[in-house]
Each structure stands twice: as C-alpha cells, then as structure tokens.
Scaffold this active site. Structure first.
Site, PDB file in Angstrom:
ATOM      1  N   PRO A  28     -21.676  -7.296   0.465  1.00 25.99           N
ATOM      2  CG  PRO A  28     -21.110  -9.340   1.392  1.00 25.99           C
ATOM      3  CD  PRO A  28     -22.196  -8.664   0.602  1.00 25.99           C
ATOM      4  CG  ASN A  29     -16.125  -7.006   2.294  1.00 25.12           C
ATOM      5  OD1 ASN A  29     -15.906  -6.314   3.290  1.00 25.12           O
ATOM      6  ND2 ASN A  29     -16.281  -8.310   2.359  1.00 25.12           N
ATOM      7  NE  ARG A  36      -6.251  -2.632   1.783  1.00 31.14           N
ATOM      8  CZ  ARG A  36      -6.207  -3.395   2.885  1.00 31.14           C
ATOM      9  NH1 ARG A  36      -6.954  -3.110   3.913  1.00 31.14           N
ATOM     10  NH2 ARG A  36      -5.390  -4.432   2.934  1.00 31.14           N
ATOM     11  CE1 TYR A  41     -13.237  -8.117  -6.528  1.00 28.91           C
ATOM     12  CE2 TYR A  41     -11.773  -7.543  -4.719  1.00 28.91           C
ATOM     13  CZ  TYR A  41     -12.645  -8.430  -5.316  1.00 28.91           C
ATOM     14  OH  TYR A  41     -12.921  -9.632  -4.710  1.00 28.91           O
ATOM     15  CG  ASN A  91     -21.167  -7.421  -7.159  1.00 26.45           C
ATOM     16  OD1 ASN A  91     -21.061  -8.505  -6.565  1.00 26.45           O
ATOM     17  ND2 ASN A  91     -20.131  -6.763  -7.635  1.00 26.45           N
ATOM     18  CB  ALA A  94     -18.420 -13.013  -0.079  1.00 22.73           C
ATOM     19  CG  ASP A 104     -34.923 -19.471  -0.537  1.00 23.90           C
ATOM     20  OD1 ASP A 104     -34.764 -20.167  -1.559  1.00 23.90           O
ATOM     21  OD2 ASP A 104     -34.795 -19.920   0.629  1.00 23.90           O
ATOM     22  CD  GLU A 115     -24.624 -13.917  -9.916  1.00 16.52           C
ATOM     23  OE1 GLU A 115     -25.435 -14.724 -10.451  1.00 16.52           O
ATOM     24  OE2 GLU A 115     -23.700 -14.281  -9.173  1.00 16.52           O
ATOM     25  CG  HIS A 117     -19.811 -11.664  -9.785  1.00 17.93           C
ATOM     26  ND1 HIS A 117     -19.895 -11.595  -8.423  1.00 17.93           N
ATOM     27  CD2 HIS A 117     -20.751 -12.547 -10.178  1.00 17.93           C
ATOM     28  CE1 HIS A 117     -20.837 -12.421  -7.993  1.00 17.93           C
ATOM     29  NE2 HIS A 117     -21.387 -12.999  -9.051  1.00 17.93           N
ATOM     30  CB  SER A 119     -13.130 -10.149 -10.121  1.00 19.08           C
ATOM     31  OG  SER A 119     -13.955 -10.888  -9.227  1.00 19.08           O
ATOM     32  NE  ARG A 124     -11.052 -13.287  -7.421  1.00 19.23           N
ATOM     33  CZ  ARG A 124     -11.558 -12.458  -6.505  1.00 19.23           C
ATOM     34  NH1 ARG A 124     -12.645 -11.756  -6.789  1.00 19.23           N
ATOM     35  NH2 ARG A 124     -10.980 -12.320  -5.334  1.00 19.23           N
TER      36      ARG A 124
END
Ligand code: CA2
Length: 163
Positions: A28-29, A36, A41, A91, A94, A104, A115, A117, A119, A124
């Site tokens: 998400p996002n 933004r 980011y 990624n 959230a 799962d 994985e 990220h 940032s 954070r």
C-alpha cells in the site's frame, strides 16, 4: 477489488518462456513514491524502482512487478508465485508491521524471499521496527532507497545461479 498495477516487461513471449520469473511485489501507498514526502522516500517513483530491479536482472531471469493497496490481492499474488516464480522481492509497505496473512502466505512459498524497504524502518517510529514479513524473509534491505530493489534482485539471481 481495488486497483492494482502490473508493470509490464518488454521481453518477447519467446524470451519470457525461457526465463525464470522473480515477482516484485509492492504494497500500500507505494504508488505514491516520488509524488509526496520526498524527504522520507526521495523523489523517484515506483516505476524507477522497477527499472532498477529490471536492470539488475541476470540473463535467464525476468521481473514481474505489481503494486496493490489491498492485502488480499498481495496474498493472491504470493499464492500465484508458488507456481510462476522462483523468488520474491517484496516491499509490503505498512502491511509489514501488521499482516500475519502476508507472513502465512510467504510461508507457503519455497524460494528465496527478500524484503525491501526504501526507508530505514529501524530509524523511524517504534511501530515500524517490527515486521511480520521479516520472520520469513531470507534477507531484509532497509534504508538504501530504491537501490534496495536492484540489490534484492541481484541477490536472488546470484543465489539461484549457484553464486
Ligand atoms: O520504507 C518503506 O519502503 C516502507 O515500506 C514504506 C511504507 C511504510 O509504511 C513502511 O513503514 C516503510 C509507506 C509506503 C509509501 O508511502 C508513501 C506515502 C506518501 C508519499 C509517498 C509514499
């Protein structure tokens, strides 16, 4: 079902048939990258991240990159990866910090999982320090910006090529 985006590869059908596929899943996002919060980011977009992933792809591999804001869609793509992919770069956004469902689903996948990220989640807010997905991931890259996507793909290609 919410909108999701598939980032198309330019490979021919013949080249694709001969390649092993690495799924690059984005939660998400992440479709907002570059639009933004550049202080967190950066100013490059998810398309730029996918370009870096594709550029890092070794001969004999190809990228299938997708993004969704919906947890269930991401679970479905991980299930699909069981049949269609040799590795996963994810990624989870959230959902990293909340989703037992993604953990799962990833536990049903046999290949390497990295994985990523953008940032450094450990520098954070405390609620970002824990990731359910990290319990399954073979490696976690955080804070390298979009370069993390390329590093993750390179690692998977190397490890599956015997490197
Ligand atoms: O650092 C990362 O890659 C994250 O996975 C990004 C997620 C965040 O929830 C994770 O804790 C760490 C957020 C996705 C991007 O969200 C944006 C929101 C507004 C503008 C640009 C991006």
């Amino acid at each position: 079902m919410g909108q999701s985006k598939v980032y198309r590869a330019k490979a021919t059908n013949r080249a694709r048939a001969m390649s092993q596929t690495i799924y690059v899943l984005n939660g998400p996002n992440l479709n907002m990258l570059g639009l933004r919060q550049p202080e967190l980011y950066g100013s490059r977009t998810l398309d730029d991240a996918i370009d870096l992933a594709r550029a890092a792809c070794a001969d004999g591999f190809e990228i299938h990159a997708v993004q969704s804001n919906w947890e269930g869609q991401l679970v479905d793509w991980i299930h699909e990866a069981r049949e269609k992919a040799v590795g996963i770069v994810i990624n989870p956004g959230a959902y990293s910090h909340t989703s037992v469902a993604l953990l799962d689903a990833l536990n049903c996948f046999d290949g390497p999982v990295i994985e990523v990220h953008v940032s450094n989640i450990h520098a954070r807010e405390e609620f970002r320090h824990f990731s359910y997905v990290s319990q399954r991931a073979d490696g976690v890259i955080a804070g390298l910006g979009l370069e993390g996507y390329g590093a993750a793909v390179r690692y998977i290609c190397d490890s599956l090529s015997g490197g």
